[in-house]
Design an enzyme around this catalytic site. Structure first.
Site, mmCIF file in Angstrom:
data_model
loop_
_atom_site.group_PDB
_atom_site.id
_atom_site.type_symbol
_atom_site.label_atom_id
_atom_site.label_comp_id
_atom_site.label_asym_id
_atom_site.label_seq_id
_atom_site.Cartn_x
_atom_site.Cartn_y
_atom_site.Cartn_z
ATOM 1 N N ASP A 17 0.846 -1.197 0.000
ATOM 2 C CA ASP A 17 0.000 0.000 0.000
ATOM 3 C C ASP A 17 0.882 1.248 0.000
ATOM 4 O O ASP A 17 1.455 1.603 1.022
ATOM 5 C CB ASP A 17 -0.891 -0.052 1.247
ATOM 6 C CG ASP A 17 -1.635 1.242 1.506
ATOM 7 O OD1 ASP A 17 -1.831 2.019 0.554
ATOM 8 O OD2 ASP A 17 -2.038 1.458 2.671
ATOM 9 N N ASN B 91 -0.078 4.503 -0.836
ATOM 10 C CA ASN B 91 -0.669 5.787 -0.438
ATOM 11 C C ASN B 91 -1.218 5.796 0.983
ATOM 12 O O ASN B 91 -1.747 6.803 1.442
ATOM 13 C CB ASN B 91 -1.740 6.245 -1.446
ATOM 14 C CG ASN B 91 -2.976 5.371 -1.404
ATOM 15 O OD1 ASN B 91 -3.070 4.452 -0.593
ATOM 16 N ND2 ASN B 91 -3.930 5.659 -2.265
ATOM 17 N N ASP C 284 -3.754 4.270 2.454
ATOM 18 C CA ASP C 284 -5.193 4.195 2.786
ATOM 19 C C ASP C 284 -5.586 2.816 3.312
ATOM 20 O O ASP C 284 -6.772 2.537 3.509
ATOM 21 C CB ASP C 284 -6.052 4.593 1.572
ATOM 22 C CG ASP C 284 -5.919 3.594 0.417
ATOM 23 O OD1 ASP C 284 -5.092 2.651 0.521
ATOM 24 O OD2 ASP C 284 -6.624 3.752 -0.588
ATOM 25 N N ASP D 168 -2.066 -1.145 -3.599
ATOM 26 C CA ASP D 168 -2.316 -0.366 -4.813
ATOM 27 C C ASP D 168 -1.236 -0.595 -5.870
ATOM 28 O O ASP D 168 -0.228 -1.273 -5.627
ATOM 29 C CB ASP D 168 -2.471 1.131 -4.487
ATOM 30 C CG ASP D 168 -1.399 1.628 -3.524
ATOM 31 O OD1 ASP D 168 -0.236 1.200 -3.683
ATOM 32 O OD2 ASP D 168 -1.706 2.428 -2.625
ATOM 33 N N ASP E 293 -11.788 -15.484 -15.448
ATOM 34 C CA ASP E 293 -12.540 -15.866 -14.260
ATOM 35 C C ASP E 293 -13.776 -16.706 -14.625
ATOM 36 O O ASP E 293 -14.455 -16.413 -15.612
ATOM 37 C CB ASP E 293 -12.991 -14.569 -13.561
ATOM 38 C CG ASP E 293 -13.592 -14.794 -12.193
ATOM 39 O OD1 ASP E 293 -12.887 -15.335 -11.335
ATOM 40 O OD2 ASP E 293 -14.764 -14.425 -11.989
ATOM 41 N N GLU F 158 -9.819 -20.227 -15.557
ATOM 42 C CA GLU F 158 -10.235 -20.752 -14.264
ATOM 43 C C GLU F 158 -11.492 -21.580 -14.533
ATOM 44 O O GLU F 158 -12.605 -21.060 -14.538
ATOM 45 C CB GLU F 158 -10.552 -19.629 -13.270
ATOM 46 C CG GLU F 158 -10.826 -20.180 -11.880
ATOM 47 C CD GLU F 158 -11.909 -19.451 -11.093
ATOM 48 O OE1 GLU F 158 -11.943 -19.608 -9.866
ATOM 49 O OE2 GLU F 158 -12.746 -18.738 -11.678
HETATM 50 C C1 GLC Z 1 -13.549 -16.748 -9.081
HETATM 51 C C2 GLC Z 1 -12.607 -15.917 -8.241
HETATM 52 C C3 GLC Z 1 -13.273 -15.639 -6.920
HETATM 53 C C4 GLC Z 1 -14.546 -14.875 -7.185
HETATM 54 C C5 GLC Z 1 -15.448 -15.624 -8.155
HETATM 55 C C6 GLC Z 1 -16.553 -14.758 -8.686
HETATM 56 O O1 GLC Z 1 -13.758 -18.007 -8.559
HETATM 57 O O2 GLC Z 1 -11.385 -16.574 -8.094
HETATM 58 O O3 GLC Z 1 -12.442 -14.913 -6.059
HETATM 59 O O4 GLC Z 1 -15.231 -14.670 -5.979
HETATM 60 O O5 GLC Z 1 -14.742 -16.060 -9.274
HETATM 61 O O6 GLC Z 1 -16.048 -13.808 -9.571
#
Ligand code: GLC
Length: 554
Positions: free
Chosen positions: A34, A36, A38, A42, A215, A276
């Site tokens: 991090d 900055n 907060d 980042d 994803d 994934e």
């Molecule tokens: C994937 C990501 C996970 C997220 C899900 C919904 O499994 O790795 O972190 O919550 O998708 O986008």
């Protein structure tokens, strides 16, 4: 003596694309560094730590979603795919990060989320303010309900995070969200959705990214008739074996992936996509056809316990399956969605990992065994052919912070499961960089999740110069991996003891072998001329291998 040998495919001439045996470091940006102050990690924090990553020896970083987002699901709820979330930085900083990473010889993979957007995305805002029947509604799955007054959801589909997968709009229609209600699912049957997505891919490819982590790659396409899943048929959210499951792994996904692949092919260099995809292992090769994904995560090790037979079977099956489709395997020990392995391996076999942090019993956790096994597992993952994905903090041996107090929990799983599961925050606690100081060097402010008081001893600074530290083990192993493990994909499974020895061993084409002792007793190392790395102690020259340890030999 070798008892089985396969994938002896020495690659003749020509450089392999980097991702085929790349070591990818996963940056959960919110918790990395991090700059900055907060309390949230980042882009500039990440930029400042590139030299650390270079020294670690990784080939690429995968950055979890950094786009504009209300962070209802840690950024997997994207409001604008072309902007950086202001808490993380801005677009100019992201562009600088990509350039600087390249200067350090580090590739950059960004995370893209095609299955759903945030409920704050312009498309969803437009859809919900438009009247039922308006074309903008067709970018999502927005349907009338069942029952006399449409008061029941259109289907019985459950959400992955708990509860029903449908939420009702004020005008009475329902929208689908396979994840949190703040994550409405896009309708990929509408060509506008893919057009927008391809433009977004180009936007980031134009800015120099080397690849995408996609994803929920198995979820894009929904059955056009929206049939019920029938809850009595078992765990409807588990890996779908059903070829006609209403929302997982539907055949139509592949046509979509091909269009993205065509976009990537328009660009020079070895741009890649990794999926994934939580699908039946037999279906996974379909995602890896030459005109689809370059790679897919292999979650077999994530889902396995510390067990010689399981590890041996996974190594053999995964390597064979990848070879059959002309690909190399991928390996993952942990990520931002699962319990960290230093804790996982310290729990008795059969522990229900999702609920254990709430239910216990807590005195069964063997912290030392977990740490030892995690170090040994690293030598397995880093020694295998193919690419490996390393989750930030794994190289420090960080444990799961499973005892976070409920009031700090942020993962939507906690609320959506009605407090039946604490969720995934325990593996997302900010990284300790220094031995003391505010948030152990994560940043000048209060971190968004509290770190355990003793985390200074696990910090980068504490481990940096200690040859016995987990960080040194990773650095040594990654350097040796470059030297001995990346010239070819060959793997020979070795039989170095009797069946009860709980030993797993394999040899690479270079002659390097990896021997792992999963059992309770000490075993003799096979003949060797040199110990390249061992997971117990630096410079430890015993001819024996203690329980829960691994060694690389020449
Ligand atoms: C994937 C990501 C996970 C997220 C899900 C919904 O499994 O790795 O972190 O919550 O998708 O986008």
């Amino acid at each position: 003596m070798p008892d089985s040998s396969f994938t002896h495919r020495k690659q003749g001439g020509g450089e392999l694309p980097w991702w085929r045996h790349g070591l990818v470091y996963q940056v959960y940006i919110r918790s990395f560094a991090d700059a900055n102050g907060d309390g949230t990690g980042d882009v500039n924090g990440l930029r400042s730590r590139l030299p650390y990553l270079r020294e670690l020896g990784i080939d690429a970083i995968w950055i979890n979603p950094w786009y504009q987002s209300p962070l209802a699901d840690g950024g997997y709820d994207v409001a604008d795919y072309r902007q950086i979330e202001p808490r993380f930085g801005n677009l100019a900083q992201a562009e600088a990060l990509i350039a600087e990473a390249h200067d350090h010889d580090i590739k950059v993979i960004t995370d893209v989320v095609p299955n759903h957007t945030s409920d704050q995305h312009a498309w969803f805002r437009e859809a919900v303010t438009a009247a039922p029947g308006h074309p903008s509604r067709n970018r999502y799955h927005i349907l009338p309900g069942k029952g006399a007054n449409g008061e029941k959801p259109p289907t019985d589909w459950p959400s992955v995070f708990g509860g029903p997968a449908w939420a009702r709009l004020p005008d009475g229609e329902w929208y689908l969200h396979l994840f949190a209600p703040e994550q409405p699912d896009l309708n990929w049957a509408n060509p506008e959705v893919n057009e927008g997505f391809q433009d977004m891919l180009r936007f980031w490819l134009d800015r120099g990214v080397d690849g995408f982590r996609v994803d929920v790659a198995h979820g894009l396409v929904k059955h056009p008739d929206y049939p019920d899943v029938n809850h009595d048929s078992g765990d409807v959210l588990a890996t779908a074996k059903d070829r006609n499951h209403p929302f997982w792994d539907r055949d139509g996904i592949h046509d979509i992936v091909r269009t993205w692949r065509t976009v990537l092919e328009e660009y020079p260099g070895d741009r890649m996509m990794v999926a994934e995809a939580w699908v039946d292992p037999e279906r996974l090769p379909l995602y890896l056809r030459p005109d689809e994904y370059h790679q897919s995560f292999n979650f077999a090790l994530v889902e396995s316990e510390w067990d010689a037979e399981d590890f041996a079977a996974i190594i053999e099956k995964s390597t064979r399956a990848a070879a059959e489709v002309g690909s190399t395997p991928t390996w993952v020990l942990s990520n931002h969605d699962v319990m960290r392995q230093a804790t996982r391996y310290g729990l008795p076999k059969g522990t229900k990992l999702r609920t254990w942090p709430l239910t216990g019993p807590f005195d069964v956790l063997d912290v030392d065994a977990g740490a030892r096994r995690a170090r040994a597992a690293a030598l397995v993952m880093l020694g295998l052919p193919g690419s490996a994905y390393l989750y930030q903090g794994e190289e420090l041996g960080l444990p799961e912070v499973w005892d976070l107090p409920p009031e700090v929990l942020d993962d939507p799983v906690w609320e959506n499961s009605h407090h039946a599961q604490k969720g995934r925050d325990g593996c997302r606690v900010p990284i300790p960089w220094t031995v003391d100081g505010p948030s152990f060097g994560f940043g000048p402010g209060e971190p968004w999740l509290p770190q355990p008081e003793d985390w200074g001893s696990l910090s980068v600074a504490a481990q940096d110069d200690d040859p016995d530290s987990t960080l040194s083990l990773y650095r040594d192993a990654i350097a040796a991996r470059r030297r001995y493990c990346m010239d070819d994909d060959s793997l020979e499974i070795l039989d170095v003891g009797g069946p009860d020895d709980h030993v797993v061993a394999f040899r690479r084409g270079s002659g390097l072998s990896c021997v792992v002792n999963f059992g309770p007793g000490v075993v003799r190392l096979p003949d060797h001329t040199e110990v390249v790395v061992r997971s117990d102690h630096h410079g430890h020259d015993s001819a024996d291998l203690a329980p829960d340890t691994a060694a690389w030999l020449l």
